[in-house]
Design a protein around this motif. Structure first.
Motif, mmCIF file in Angstrom:
data_model
loop_
_atom_site.group_PDB
_atom_site.id
_atom_site.type_symbol
_atom_site.label_atom_id
_atom_site.label_comp_id
_atom_site.label_asym_id
_atom_site.label_seq_id
_atom_site.Cartn_x
_atom_site.Cartn_y
_atom_site.Cartn_z
ATOM 1 N N LEU A 1 0.686 -1.442 -0.025
ATOM 2 C CA LEU A 1 0.005 0.014 -0.224
ATOM 3 C C LEU A 1 1.249 1.651 0.166
ATOM 4 O O LEU A 1 0.805 2.063 -0.531
ATOM 5 C CB LEU A 1 -0.964 0.670 1.272
ATOM 6 N N LEU A 2 2.273 1.137 1.000
ATOM 7 C CA LEU A 2 2.870 1.971 0.554
ATOM 8 C C LEU A 2 3.585 2.600 -0.473
ATOM 9 O O LEU A 2 3.887 4.124 -1.010
ATOM 10 C CB LEU A 2 3.396 2.483 1.871
ATOM 11 N N ALA A 3 3.705 1.632 -1.452
ATOM 12 C CA ALA A 3 4.047 1.591 -2.616
ATOM 13 C C ALA A 3 2.755 1.877 -3.252
ATOM 14 O O ALA A 3 3.736 2.801 -4.610
ATOM 15 C CB ALA A 3 4.875 0.425 -2.672
ATOM 16 N N GLN A 4 2.040 1.680 -3.707
ATOM 17 C CA GLN A 4 1.356 1.766 -4.728
ATOM 18 C C GLN A 4 0.440 3.486 -4.080
ATOM 19 O O GLN A 4 0.601 4.006 -5.425
ATOM 20 C CB GLN A 4 -0.244 1.230 -4.690
ATOM 21 N N LEU A 5 0.841 4.178 -3.157
ATOM 22 C CA LEU A 5 0.362 5.595 -3.301
ATOM 23 C C LEU A 5 1.144 6.177 -3.752
ATOM 24 O O LEU A 5 1.029 7.640 -3.952
ATOM 25 C CB LEU A 5 -0.169 5.650 -1.508
ATOM 26 N N ALA A 6 2.809 5.858 -3.181
ATOM 27 C CA ALA A 6 3.872 6.988 -4.030
ATOM 28 C C ALA A 6 4.003 7.077 -5.528
ATOM 29 O O ALA A 6 3.448 7.485 -6.333
ATOM 30 C CB ALA A 6 4.909 5.968 -3.756
ATOM 31 N N LEU A 7 3.430 5.340 -6.321
ATOM 32 C CA LEU A 7 2.517 5.197 -7.334
ATOM 33 C C LEU A 7 2.110 5.265 -7.745
ATOM 34 O O LEU A 7 1.702 6.493 -8.831
ATOM 35 C CB LEU A 7 2.744 3.545 -8.288
ATOM 36 N N ALA B 1 5.901 15.529 0.812
ATOM 37 C CA ALA B 1 6.887 16.094 0.839
ATOM 38 C C ALA B 1 8.111 16.008 0.964
ATOM 39 O O ALA B 1 9.094 16.461 0.537
ATOM 40 C CB ALA B 1 6.137 17.040 2.108
ATOM 41 N N ALA B 2 8.467 14.819 1.052
ATOM 42 C CA ALA B 2 9.939 14.162 1.175
ATOM 43 C C ALA B 2 10.257 12.616 -0.039
ATOM 44 O O ALA B 2 9.708 11.907 1.053
ATOM 45 C CB ALA B 2 9.939 13.969 3.162
ATOM 46 N N GLN B 3 10.081 12.907 -1.129
ATOM 47 C CA GLN B 3 9.701 11.599 -0.943
ATOM 48 C C GLN B 3 11.088 10.491 -1.324
ATOM 49 O O GLN B 3 10.760 9.703 -1.630
ATOM 50 C CB GLN B 3 8.903 11.711 -2.780
ATOM 51 N N GLY B 4 12.242 10.945 -0.534
ATOM 52 C CA GLY B 4 13.946 10.778 -0.892
ATOM 53 C C GLY B 4 13.652 9.609 -0.233
ATOM 54 O O GLY B 4 13.989 9.105 0.172
ATOM 55 N N SER B 5 12.464 10.134 1.604
ATOM 56 C CA SER B 5 12.491 9.182 2.315
ATOM 57 C C SER B 5 11.357 7.701 2.298
ATOM 58 O O SER B 5 12.104 6.714 3.151
ATOM 59 C CB SER B 5 11.639 10.775 3.777
ATOM 60 N N GLU C 1 14.263 12.786 -5.969
ATOM 61 C CA GLU C 1 14.539 13.908 -5.242
ATOM 62 C C GLU C 1 16.404 12.736 -3.846
ATOM 63 O O GLU C 1 16.064 11.142 -4.463
ATOM 64 C CB GLU C 1 13.991 13.173 -4.014
ATOM 65 N N PRO C 2 16.701 13.397 -3.569
ATOM 66 C CA PRO C 2 18.052 12.300 -2.940
ATOM 67 C C PRO C 2 17.686 11.458 -1.190
ATOM 68 O O PRO C 2 16.570 11.918 -1.507
ATOM 69 C CB PRO C 2 18.942 13.709 -2.159
ATOM 70 N N ASP C 3 18.349 11.107 -1.094
ATOM 71 C CA ASP C 3 17.977 10.367 0.174
ATOM 72 C C ASP C 3 17.849 11.156 1.085
ATOM 73 O O ASP C 3 18.898 11.781 1.643
ATOM 74 C CB ASP C 3 19.396 8.456 -0.097
#
Length: 446
Positions: A337-343, A353-357, A424-426
């Motif tokens: 689910l976390l991966a899907q919401l990123a997608l 606001a902090a997708q690198g995290s 975005e950076p790590d």
């Protein structure tokens, strides 16, 4: 512990065409051809060798040690034994079947392996962007995946999925249907007409199965959504019933019950919320306000965002997470689910606001789950476990094919390389920040 960008990354080596690779029965065929390659990652967790069919990974560029290149390498290396063997009509001949003592899962484990793998591959298969090398690689995988789909749905193939023959085939027909919603071009519209008819027949064959009163209602609903995609008449009652019952089973703070009861496990991420969101999303696009669940989007999205927020907080500084509940052998699939919401660009505000995290957190989970020694056998097939080979974690319904749900964590590969998730950076995720002594806002319920 230092931040991710200061840590030593596992090395990557590529062994050339003289390395040995054979199918589990010692037979030939594409999946077990000689002259193929073995790619291996070596790091603190030991050497985890990934045997690979020569037709699929020889085109894969040398992976980066982290980021998108690592993700793509790891996904395709895990998927390759399944897709390559099935495309050659040799999945049953090649795939070893590990299961609990006394359990025979050969009626469903092969369909499980393919359906769960292709559900995870689908967003990347549907992507149109990327550099020339990635686009060429993707085209190759689209062709091989379409060939594999033709085999699993062909009643005359030795690898036919026996749709409708057992209750478990409803589960994995639903995962196949989910893949179709995620990649309708490569996995439906671009198929030959005869393969399309095979797919429709496979979907319809599971209508004879009555789902139990739990998350399985969503499997029937997902199959009907895919039938709607194909232009067939769908059973609206199966979709409506699944949504009504899950609304009754909502427990609060972003969590649905699996049936009337609450369970401490990851089924909100393995199945429930990803399928709810994607059925709603597809039906809204296809039918607009004319379908019964048209008003469900805002509430379902808010609940999913809350659950994803909690998921990100569950990832410990070292990438581990609580090993609780059923099906923990699905490994990093616990974070679908976390991966899907990123997608789908549906992350809660603080994570968007902090997708690198988010990327860094999920990559840490991938490494903890897929890099330990024993995760794969010598031919690259997954083995039962959470961090290595731990057969005691395999419940009676778990077998080799089931394990490929772990690949669901790779859904963000459907985002273009220039998307902030990748560009975005790590950044440290919540647990790293908090346990590193950083001051943060307190968490609150939905």
């Amino acid at each position: 512990m230092t931040e991710r960008n200061e840590e030593a990354m596992p090395g990557l080596t590529h062994r050339g065409a003289n390395s040995s690779y054979g199918s589990s029965d010692g037979g030939g065929g594409e999946a077990g051809a000689s002259g193929s390659s073995v790619l291996s990652f070596s790091g603190a967790g030991g050497d985890a060798q990934l045997g690979t069919g020569n037709t699929l990974l020889e085109m894969l560029p040398r992976s980066e040690e982290k980021g998108r290149g690592y993700w793509l390498y790891r996904l395709l290396a895990t998927a390759a034994p399944v897709i390559d063997a099935l495309a050659a009509g040799r999945l049953r001949a090649s795939m070893p079947v590990e299961a609990a003592a006394g359990e025979d899962r050969t009626d469903c484990t092969y369909l499980e392996a393919f359906a769960r793998t292709v559900m995870s591959l689908a967003p990347w298969l549907a992507l149109e962007s990327g550099d020339r090398e990635e686009q060429e690689l993707r085209l190759h995988w689209r062709q091989r995946t379409a060939r594999a789909l033709a085999e699993i749905t062909n009643p005359h193939s030795p690898d036919y999925g026996h749709f409708g023959a057992s209750g478990q085939t409803l589960v994995d027909t639903a995962f196949l249907a989910h893949a179709m919603l995620r990649a309708p071009g490569p996995l439906w519209r671009d198929l030959d007409t005869d393969v399309q008819q095979q797919v429709v027949s496979a979907l319809k064959a599971t209508r004879t199965i009555t789902p139990p009163y739990c998350n399985w209602l969503l499997f029937s609903a997902m199959v009907e959504a895919a039938l709607h995609l194909t232009g067939e008449a769908c059973d609206w009652m199966r979709i409506d019933y699944a949504f009504r019952q899950h609304e009754l089973w909502y427990k609060g703070d972003g969590v649905y019950g699996d049936g009337p009861d609450f369970h401490w496990d990851y089924y909100n991420s393995y199945v429930i919320q990803p399928m709810l969101l994607d059925i709603i999303g597809y039906m809204n696009r296809a039918c607009g306000a004319s379908w019964p669940g048209a008003g469900l989007v805002p509430e379902a999205a808010a609940r999913a965002a809350r659950f994803a927020d909690v998921q990100e907080r569950l990832i410990a500084p070292d990438g581990s997470f609580p090993a609780i509940g059923r099906s923990i052998a699905y490994r990093c699939g616990a974070f679908q689910l976390l991966a899907q919401l990123a997608l789908q660009e549906g992350l809660p505000v603080r994570l968007a606001a902090a997708q690198g995290s988010v990327r860094s957190a999920l990559e840490a989970v991938i490494r903890r789950c897929l890099e330990p020694a024993g995760t794969y056998d010598a031919q690259g097939w997954l083995r039962i476990g959470l961090a290595g080979h731990q057969p005691g974690l395999g419940e009676h319904y778990i077998s080799t094919g089931s394990l490929y749900l772990c690949t669901a964590v790779f859904l963000p590969l459907g985002l273009a390389p220039e998307h902030p998730f990748w560009s975005e950076p790590d950044q440290p995720w919540s647990a790293r920040r908090l346990w590193g002594g950083e001051d943060m806002a307190a968490d609150h319920a939905l």
